[in-house]
Design an enzyme around this catalytic site. Sequence first.
Site, mmCIF file in Angstrom:
data_model
loop_
_atom_site.group_PDB
_atom_site.id
_atom_site.type_symbol
_atom_site.label_atom_id
_atom_site.label_comp_id
_atom_site.label_asym_id
_atom_site.label_seq_id
_atom_site.Cartn_x
_atom_site.Cartn_y
_atom_site.Cartn_z
ATOM 1 N N GLY B 199 38.549 31.707 41.525
ATOM 2 C CA GLY B 199 37.916 32.718 42.181
ATOM 3 C C GLY B 199 37.174 32.241 43.398
ATOM 4 O O GLY B 199 37.409 31.408 44.237
ATOM 5 N N SER B 200 36.069 32.962 43.556
ATOM 6 C CA SER B 200 35.282 32.775 44.945
ATOM 7 C C SER B 200 34.301 31.650 44.604
ATOM 8 O O SER B 200 33.860 31.389 43.748
ATOM 9 C CB SER B 200 34.570 34.193 45.054
ATOM 10 N N ARG B 202 31.054 31.644 45.597
ATOM 11 C CA ARG B 202 29.709 32.049 45.302
ATOM 12 C C ARG B 202 29.781 32.296 43.785
ATOM 13 O O ARG B 202 29.014 31.587 42.937
ATOM 14 C CB ARG B 202 29.486 33.481 45.708
ATOM 15 N N GLY B 203 30.935 32.867 43.169
ATOM 16 C CA GLY B 203 31.186 33.031 41.587
ATOM 17 C C GLY B 203 30.982 31.526 41.103
ATOM 18 O O GLY B 203 30.566 31.376 39.885
ATOM 19 N N GLU B 223 38.596 26.483 41.093
ATOM 20 C CA GLU B 223 39.118 26.423 42.276
ATOM 21 C C GLU B 223 38.551 27.603 42.910
ATOM 22 O O GLU B 223 38.614 28.701 42.688
ATOM 23 C CB GLU B 223 40.582 26.790 41.872
ATOM 24 N N CYS B 260 44.832 32.015 47.287
ATOM 25 C CA CYS B 260 43.921 30.856 47.516
ATOM 26 C C CYS B 260 44.495 30.129 48.627
ATOM 27 O O CYS B 260 43.759 29.223 49.465
ATOM 28 C CB CYS B 260 43.698 29.867 46.478
ATOM 29 N N GLU B 351 36.321 31.416 54.461
ATOM 30 C CA GLU B 351 37.548 32.127 53.987
ATOM 31 C C GLU B 351 37.434 33.529 54.196
ATOM 32 O O GLU B 351 36.438 34.056 53.535
ATOM 33 C CB GLU B 351 37.902 31.613 52.397
#
Lengths: 489, 489
Positions: B199-200, B202-203, B223, B260, B351
Amino acid sequence: MTSIDTTAQAADAAARDLADTAPAVRAKALVAVADALTANADELVTLGMDETGLAEARLRGELKRTAVQLRLFAETVVDGAYLDVRIDRADPEFALGPRPDVRSGNEPIGPVLNFAAGNFPFAFSVAGGDTASALAAGNPVVVKAHPGHPRLSRRTAEIAAAALGGAGLPAGALQLVEGVDAGVAMLKHPVVKAASFTGSLRGGRFLADVAAARPAPIPFYGELGSVNPVFATPAAIAERGPEFAAGLAASVGGSAGQLCTKPGLVFLPADHGLDEALAAAAAVEEHRMLDPRIADHYQHGRDAILSAAGVRLIAPGSVRIDGDGQGWVTPTIAAVALADFGPHPDALLSECFGPVTILVESPAGTDYADLLERLFEGELTVAIHRADGDDVARLVRTAARRAGRVLFDGWPTGVAVTPAMQHGGPWPATTLGATSVGTAAIARFVRAVAYQNAPHDALPAPLRDDNPWHVPQRIAPAGESTTWGDGID
Amino acid sequence: MTSIDTTAQAADAAARDLADTAPAVRAKALVAVADALTANADELVTLGMDETGLAEARLRGELKRTAVQLRLFAETVVDGAYLDVRIDRADPEFALGPRPDVRSGNEPIGPVLNFAAGNFPFAFSVAGGDTASALAAGNPVVVKAHPGHPRLSRRTAEIAAAALGGAGLPAGALQLVEGVDAGVAMLKHPVVKAASFTGSLRGGRFLADVAAARPAPIPFYGELGSVNPVFATPAAIAERGPEFAAGLAASVGGSAGQLCTKPGLVFLPADHGLDEALAAAAAVEEHRMLDPRIADHYQHGRDAILSAAGVRLIAPGSVRIDGDGQGWVTPTIAAVALADFGPHPDALLSECFGPVTILVESPAGTDYADLLERLFEGELTVAIHRADGDDVARLVRTAARRAGRVLFDGWPTGVAVTPAMQHGGPWPATTLGATSVGTAAIARFVRAVAYQNAPHDALPAPLRDDNPWHVPQRIAPAGESTTWGDGID
């Protein structure tokens, strides 16, 4: 630019050069360090005796082990299995559509920071296993010296760095920093890509948290200690009680008990009848502890154990603090009935770094597997003493879930430096479960890089078809993939 | 007991049973899941189209990939190389004194928590690669469902859990939890021993910090995305510019750029002359984005790029938000001169998840290796487009230090699921550099356990001399060790 920055930049520059060195060059450099340490053994052992209080024979053995370890990593580099080379040839018939040529192999992770240990001034210090494995993988190393042996650290670093340079490795391949502040600053420095540590749970946790909180977190390989429980069946004690007593006392008392693998709790039948044998085996000469701080911690930890309800002394042992604050000790062997152990396991379950162990006298029929499961979270080792006919299957499976090494009819101290050794276990034995002893330790300091449809001359040597370094290559031929899922019966 | 506790206890119970299953049983169970998914493809793909907006062909392909992936891990389990079995026979002549028999092999790490991704509702979700690799290693899996496809997640979990149960795996081998709170609570639960995430940044960072702050920290394999820079030499563009333009537009626009590995920055010669070809190739039909939140983020990210000084549009693309808040997009291709890119790389280097890419038009003689070194920290991929005669050696070496996969004359999207694939790079591409695609992904969910002087019947099957599962064993014979350090020339 601070001196930390200077050190970091030198490591960063060395990383580029080291990554491009041929394995034979790195291997010869490691052997050169081994030779240089051996050639300077008298001076180094004398310094070590003075700074750590460890005995000459122990330090000579440890230096030999350190040299053998460097040679073993030299062979590991040349062997190349650690590269885990995988070659998937292009496959136009791939189940999911045309497959490209993909090849991967391990490459150096980048500059490694190694927090040296106090209790192994050679084997886990400046030129010890963490340094050897990181260098073997092609990484520069910055060692944060242990404050317990500063002169030995500096001298070892001089000798090792000179040997590395003489063998053609770049300046900056091995550097030393001193002091907690310098260590933490280096751990936070962006050029550092991994760290290793051998020491206390408290210190290791602090540093692991620093590593995890960086803007770019890095893996922190900490070995934080262990209680190393021992489980002895009634049949084992009946068969060889005196041998067991002598072995236990030696394992607890060796190096004044200042080993991560010292057996700290021994579950055995209540009617073991070994009091006299244990007391006799523990009657050895005083041994100096590493430093005043450790002696102080040991004294308090031992007091806490001995003051717990139901604890009785089998071998009283001694702690004497001399005029310099140094502690002098003989082994203490205590015992407690399982019924008394149960109510306050926390006080008795903590690692006490020094020559003390606690026998937990267990009634007939005690379920050792259940005790292990309930009481222990993560250990470096679990030792099982059994006799033919004992069914220890469940205990062994439980031990494998709780520890990195399960050993039989022996003692956890004296860790063999071999390819299969595993010196790491679930938290809190280690932070990430990886071994810091044996050749598998090199895996901590590499990461895999894949090359897709690379022109042959752009591939690193280990991934080429002509395999100039003769490393093991796992090759998945074209076409094989189309059979996936068949042949499983 | 909360439902989290119930789930955790079921996983813990399953861990014991799973760890004792024979590899053939686990392999058949993985194949059973593959078969069940395939048998229910129509229903699952329909659900996926409805919940994610992804096209039918893409989802059918992804489901096939997911099934192949499960079969590949079934073969990986049976093959047994992932166990990394090492056998060091006892050696009385060892350089450091008598060496015990030490044997090690990988064992399951324990219950794994898998945070599913939104952009691959099959391949990185309930029965995707993280789940397959964790199960293959012998661990129960708790999947935290992605909120973007809840009905598909539940249905996939039902189908997969039934297939696992039918193949003899314990209840609790695969469970589903939903919601951020449940995911975080599970991540903090002591029975969970490792976690994976796609995922992101931040998360992923938030969850990585939770994992690191536990009383017992666990490895968190995240990832977190990547910009995936592309470097094209003048000769490559001169040789095959139109093919390059078509390939780039397809890689950027496929799955609405929600991958990604989407190439986000393309360094190429300023005189590329590809504006028309790129604009034509990017003129495709509108594609729905995964969910309104992603569409909103994309719209803002794209606006930030387009408003940066010096940015011009080659293919304007479009973003349209419909009455349900869903975003409909076509690919955007922008360009900026290297001189204008330099002053504000941060805005352009982040990104942007969706179908946008930025060409960085570079003057003749631009040092790509230097740009890569200075601008990028950690990437999943670096792509190099070159022609015969180009010297890209330094660029390749730099790319290997900055990325997990270096690819040539192609595009990073469409990751092959093969033994050598590496889908992980230095932070922030991934948290720990490990791959989440390909068979090497199984290494995330095992840890080595050594057995010392074990009676033969107490050894796990892979470590026995009779090797009943026929796994690769690396055997260090007695005596060999005494030659350490020789033979390096």
